[in-house]
Design a protein around this motif. Structure first.
Motif, short mmCIF file in Angstrom:
data_model
loop_
_atom_site.label_atom_id
_atom_site.label_comp_id
_atom_site.label_asym_id
_atom_site.label_seq_id
_atom_site.Cartn_x
_atom_site.Cartn_y
_atom_site.Cartn_z
N GLY A 117 -46.97 -51.82 51.70
CA GLY A 117 -45.55 -52.11 51.82
C GLY A 117 -44.74 -51.40 50.76
N ALA A 118 -43.42 -51.58 50.84
CA ALA A 118 -42.52 -51.01 49.86
C ALA A 118 -42.88 -51.54 48.46
N TYR A 119 -42.95 -50.65 47.50
CA TYR A 119 -43.34 -51.00 46.13
C TYR A 119 -44.63 -51.82 46.10
N SER A 120 -45.43 -51.64 47.11
CA SER A 120 -46.82 -52.09 47.21
C SER A 120 -47.10 -53.45 46.59
N HIS A 121 -47.72 -53.46 45.42
CA HIS A 121 -48.33 -54.68 44.89
C HIS A 121 -47.30 -55.71 44.45
N THR A 122 -46.15 -55.28 43.91
CA THR A 122 -45.13 -56.24 43.50
C THR A 122 -44.57 -56.96 44.72
N PHE A 123 -44.30 -56.21 45.78
CA PHE A 123 -43.79 -56.80 47.02
C PHE A 123 -44.82 -57.79 47.59
N GLU A 124 -46.10 -57.41 47.55
CA GLU A 124 -47.16 -58.29 48.04
C GLU A 124 -47.16 -59.62 47.31
N HIS A 125 -46.98 -59.56 46.00
CA HIS A 125 -47.04 -60.76 45.18
C HIS A 125 -45.90 -61.72 45.51
N ILE A 126 -44.70 -61.19 45.71
CA ILE A 126 -43.53 -62.05 45.96
C ILE A 126 -43.54 -62.59 47.38
N PHE A 127 -43.90 -61.76 48.35
CA PHE A 127 -43.78 -62.16 49.75
C PHE A 127 -45.14 -62.48 50.41
N HIS A 128 -46.18 -62.51 49.59
CA HIS A 128 -47.51 -62.96 50.03
C HIS A 128 -48.02 -62.16 51.23
N THR A 129 -47.84 -60.85 51.17
CA THR A 129 -48.43 -59.96 52.17
C THR A 129 -49.73 -59.39 51.62
#
Length: 454
Positions: A117-129
């Motif tokens: 996803g956009a900005y990869s790991h930070t985005f994953e952490h916030i939106f639980h993807t």
């Protein structure tokens, strides 16, 4: 969706090439690979940086997930060529390379990061993807061009490729090409990230490592004669994590990005986020009810547009965090450990006294890595150990014969840092309340038990 034509036979009548700063040429020999590259889902990777916020520290690190993905494909193609040339199977039980596995290996290598996803790991952490799950979904969903292309090979081919990503594919040789302690993915990103950051830490002898790789019944091993090339790779990876991936400024920008997205999400939940482009774009993610189509619309540029809009909004925290991120205003940081962690509540209180909400402007961030470890099936995420094959065909685990690798095997490296506003160290600040707060804050930072910030 317009159909994408896949020509038969699968091998192109004349190979195509992509120029690449790491591999010189990337050779495309199959129509399915060319068609996958031309899908909209794969082209989206051009708009996602490989290293996220690292470009705020190493300004050359503007390379994309696209360039990395085609690089992983090229290394995998070279491995397949070497295996077929030197270790072709003679019967189904000899543990050697069956070239019928080539196409699934190449497609999995090319697509291994398509779900980022956009900005990869930070985005994953916030939106639980989860980018690996999204990758499998993109591969198997009939909604995608990627799936349409793969199904031209066979109806079950998308599931086969997805199982390589999931590490459940029956042939471990294919899985370990893409995902192991020394795989095409890691080898490309070390060389590529080193090149684009302008550093030398990630360089190792790729040609030699490929020459000593060999298939066996349980996966992939390395000829004993290539041990020193493998050692060099392990050390290069260790150095890249210490000098580049764990750089305090890059992590600081990740903290700001995380706080920025948290603030936007909090405002949304309080119905205080302005109803604009950013609101409509991220609403499905704030609600945790996003579709694959909505996920694929996001890239770094779309998020940056959201941040640009927020940089002019009325909420002073959201506006300030957006400006800090867009204009590269990193937080400062200090190392913490078990002895100094007790000081953090006091530091957070001082930050609040200075006028900053510590929920958004103070954070602990830890970055740790295991450079190498022998296989431990009881660990949370057991890794495939590196096996050396001796002249008699027996296998021996790398760290048992390499004193260099043994020295770092099982030793977690990295640090934990406390991040806080740079203004807390701004001498001469004219706010009356700020001077005593600053002096007390600095006293704690200069405490013998704390490492002064960088």
């Amino acid at each position: 969706m317009a159909p994408i034509t896949v020509l038969h036979p699968q091998v192109l009548p004349m190979e195509k090439v992509l120029r690449d700063p790491i591999h010189n040429y990337i050779y495309i020999q199959h129509q399915v690979i060319l068609d996958l590259i031309n899908t909209k889902e794969f082209q989206r990777l051009r708009r996602i940086k490989q290293l996220g916020t690292t470009s705020y520290t190493f300004h050359g690190a503007e390379h994309s997930r696209f360039s990395h993905s085609v690089g992983v494909y090229e290394i995998t193609r070279k491995i397949c060529d070497l295996f077929q040339r030197n270790y072709p199977t003679q019967n189904s039980n000899d543990g050697l390379w069956d070239d019928h596995e080539r196409l699934v290996a190449l497609c999995a290598a090319l697509l291994h990061d398509v779900g980022h996803g956009a900005y990869s790991h930070t985005f994953e952490h916030i939106f639980h993807t989860n980018h690996e799950q999204m990758t499998q979904q993109i591969i198997t969903s009939p909604e995608t061009e990627v799936n349409h292309v793969l199904r031209q090979v066979s109806d079950d081919f998308p599931a086969q490729v997805a199982s390589v990503i999931a590490k459940t594919y029956p042939n471990q040789q294919v899985v370990q090409m893409i995902s192991s302690q020394i795989d095409a993915d890691r080898m490309d990103y070390l060389l590529r990230d080193s090149y684009f950051t302008g550093t030398k830490y990630g360089n190792f002898d790729l040609t030699r490592i490929l020459r000593v790789m060999r298939p066996y019944q349980g996966g992939i091993a390395f000829n004993f004669s290539g041990m020193h090339a493998v050692e060099d790779y392990i050390v290069s990876r260790f150095q890249m994590y210490q000098q580049v991936y764990f750089h305090p400024v890059s992590r600081s920008m990740e903290v700001i990005l995380s706080s920025l997205l948290k603030r936007a999400k909090d405002l949304y939940e309080m119905d205080q986020l302005p109803h604009d482009f950013a609101y409509e774009t991220l609403k499905p993610f704030f609600d945790n009810q996003f579709s694959l189509k909505q996920y694929l619309k996001l890239d770094d540029g779309v998020l940056n547009t959201c941040f640009s809009i927020w940089s002019e909004c009325d909420d002073h925290i959201l506006k300030d965090l957006a400006r800090r991120f867009l204009n590269r205003k990193p937080l400062k940081s200090a190392k913490v450990n078990d002895d100094t962690r007790s000081l953090l509540p006091t530091l957070r209180n001082l930050i609040a006294e200075a006028g900053f909400d510590p929920y958004y402007y103070a954070a602990t961030n830890d970055s740790f890595d295991l450079p190498y470890d022998s296989y431990n099936p009881s660990s949370k995420k057991p890794q495939t150990q590196i096996e050396l094959m001796q002249t008699d065909g027996s296998l021996i685990e790398l760290s048992t014969v390499s004193t260099l690798v043994k020295a770092i095997s099982g030793k977690i490296t990295g640090d934990e840092r406390f991040f806080f506003p740079r203004e807390m160290l701004a001498k001469g600040n004219q706010l009356e309340i700020f001077t005593p707060v600053y002096q007390q804050f600095e006293k704690y930072l200069h405490n013998d038990r704390l490492i002064f910030p960088k």
